[in-house]
Design a protein around this motif. Structure first.
Motif, mmCIF file in Angstrom:
data_model
loop_
_atom_site.group_PDB
_atom_site.id
_atom_site.type_symbol
_atom_site.label_atom_id
_atom_site.label_comp_id
_atom_site.label_asym_id
_atom_site.label_seq_id
_atom_site.Cartn_x
_atom_site.Cartn_y
_atom_site.Cartn_z
ATOM 1 N N ALA A 184 4.673 -3.142 6.734
ATOM 2 C CA ALA A 184 4.608 -2.323 5.523
ATOM 3 C C ALA A 184 5.405 -2.924 4.380
ATOM 4 N N ASN A 222 0.852 -1.178 0.000
ATOM 5 C CA ASN A 222 0.000 0.000 0.000
ATOM 6 C C ASN A 222 0.890 1.231 0.000
ATOM 7 N N LEU A 229 6.473 -2.426 12.428
ATOM 8 C CA LEU A 229 5.931 -1.549 11.384
ATOM 9 C C LEU A 229 6.638 -1.814 10.051
ATOM 10 N N CYS A 257 5.215 5.134 6.637
ATOM 11 C CA CYS A 257 6.115 4.347 7.490
ATOM 12 C C CYS A 257 7.565 4.747 7.276
ATOM 13 N N ASP A 302 -7.293 2.604 -1.259
ATOM 14 C CA ASP A 302 -6.145 2.026 -1.937
ATOM 15 C C ASP A 302 -5.706 2.928 -3.080
ATOM 16 N N ASN A 353 -3.800 10.883 1.916
ATOM 17 C CA ASN A 353 -4.024 11.203 3.329
ATOM 18 C C ASN A 353 -4.964 12.386 3.489
ATOM 19 N N VAL A 370 0.658 3.554 3.189
ATOM 20 C CA VAL A 370 1.261 2.955 4.383
ATOM 21 C C VAL A 370 2.781 2.968 4.269
ATOM 22 N N GLN A 371 3.287 2.595 3.082
ATOM 23 C CA GLN A 371 4.735 2.519 2.927
ATOM 24 C C GLN A 371 5.379 3.895 3.025
#
Lengths: 177, 165
Positions: free
Chosen positions: A66, A17, A62, A24, B132, B120, A20-21
């Motif tokens: 990720a 994703n 985490l 992170c 996604d 975000n 998320v990556q």
């Protein structure tokens, strides 16, 4: 409509994703610094070895979530985690036993003052710091290896010893007469 | 411990930022604590430099931080507006919600950081959640058709693209 966006590759491949990556990657170094700050300032402020170790493990978890298992095992592999865990317990017990050998109680840091060449309150402060580093290492490594054991299969460790499959399991099944 | 070799300047930059963060946290500026800080930051920059990245714009943009700051104020305003809309929806006894997943194809954004910023921002605004991102497609959950429609106008994407490109 929801079925149309659930594609085959989401179910089979390692799911990456972008949000998320990206988040992170920014967060993880600062989480690690915060964990080390909690460990190093445990004798001045709330926190200490256990809390800092857990935050450090959280940063590794985490990375795991990720980027997958390979990214985290490239940093600390299973064997190194076990060595760190033992080293942490060794530091903790070593400082305690050193105080015992010098004639005090277990973890009686005042006995360390002549060795370190500092005053007794300073020796207490340094002794607590040393113990907390030990606890932090042990907690981090133990929780990290627990996470690896829960989540991963040893066969996916690319730079690690993989647990050999027992001979009889790979042997062809004899046809039963 | 098989880590990819990176240029030394990247390690130094990571060390600089982590050390600033350490000094901000620590509050003890004697030699002992600063030394511990240097050791910790060196360790973290050895382990995590390949994670931390620094956004390189395709053109020289000296005021990118200022523009980002102004954008956050605009976003805050949008969040307040959308908050009131969602509150009106969920507090009304008829509960006129009609949730749906829409695919929004972005037109201007390139690269990971602008896309993550935009995703975000959509999530922060109440009523819409980015589920996604695949290439240029944003899969967005919208609470009502009105939220989906205001997303499709692309105002927010143009604002984000204005920061980065």
């Amino acid at each position: 409509m929801i079925y149309s966006i659930l594609r085959e590759d989401m179910l089979t491949k390692v799911y990456e994703n972008l949000i998320v990556q990206t988040v992170c990657r920014i967060m993880i170094p600062f989480i690690q610094i915060y964990a080390l700050y909690v460990i190093a300032h445990g004798h001045y402020s709330p926190g200490g070895g256990f809390q800092g170790g857990v935050i450090l493990t959280a940063s590794l978890a985490l990375i795991f979530l990720a980027f997958g298992q390979g990214a985290v095992i490239r940093r600390i592999n299973r064997r190194f985690a076990i060595i760190l865990c033992a080293l942490g317990v060794f530091i903790y017990a070593g400082i305690g036993l050193l105080c015992l050998l010098l004639g005090g109680n277990f973890l009686d840091y005042a006995q360390l003052a002549p060795i370190l060449g500092v005053t007794i309150p300073r020796a207490r402060s340094l002794g607590i710091l040393g113990v907390e580093v030990g606890v932090g290492l042990a907690v981090m490594a133990a929780m990290y290896s627990i996470i690896l054991d829960i989540a991963g299969s040893p066969a996916t460790d690319n730079d690690q010893e993989s647990i050999p499959v027992p001979k009889d399991r790979t042997a062809p099944v004899e046809p039963v007469a | 411990m098989l880590l990819k070799k990176l240029p030394f300047t990247r390690y130094l930059t990571t060390f600089f930022y982590t050390f600033v963060f350490w000094l901000f946290l620590s509050g003890h500026y004697d030699i002992f604590h600063v030394t511990i800080g240097i050791l910790c930051c060196a360790g973290v920059s050895y382990v995590s430099t390949d994670l931390l990245f620094f956004y390189k714009a395709d053109k020289k943009r000296p005021f990118i931080v200022v523009e980002f700051f102004l954008y956050t104020f605009w976003l805050l305003f949008q969040i307040i507006i959308a908050n009131l809309q969602v509150a009106r929806l969920v507090l009304s006894p008829k509960l006129k919600i009609d949730p749906r997943i829409v695919v929004y194809k972005c037109r201007y954004l390139k690269g990971d950081v602008p896309k993550a910023t935009y995703g975000n921002s959509i999530t922060l605004t109440p009523g819409t959640v980015t589920l996604d991102i695949h290439g240029r497609d944003f899969y967005v959950h919208a609470l009502t058709p009105a939220f989906a429609k205001s997303l499709k106008t692309g105002t927010m994407e143009r604002k984000v693209a204005h920061i980065y490109h």
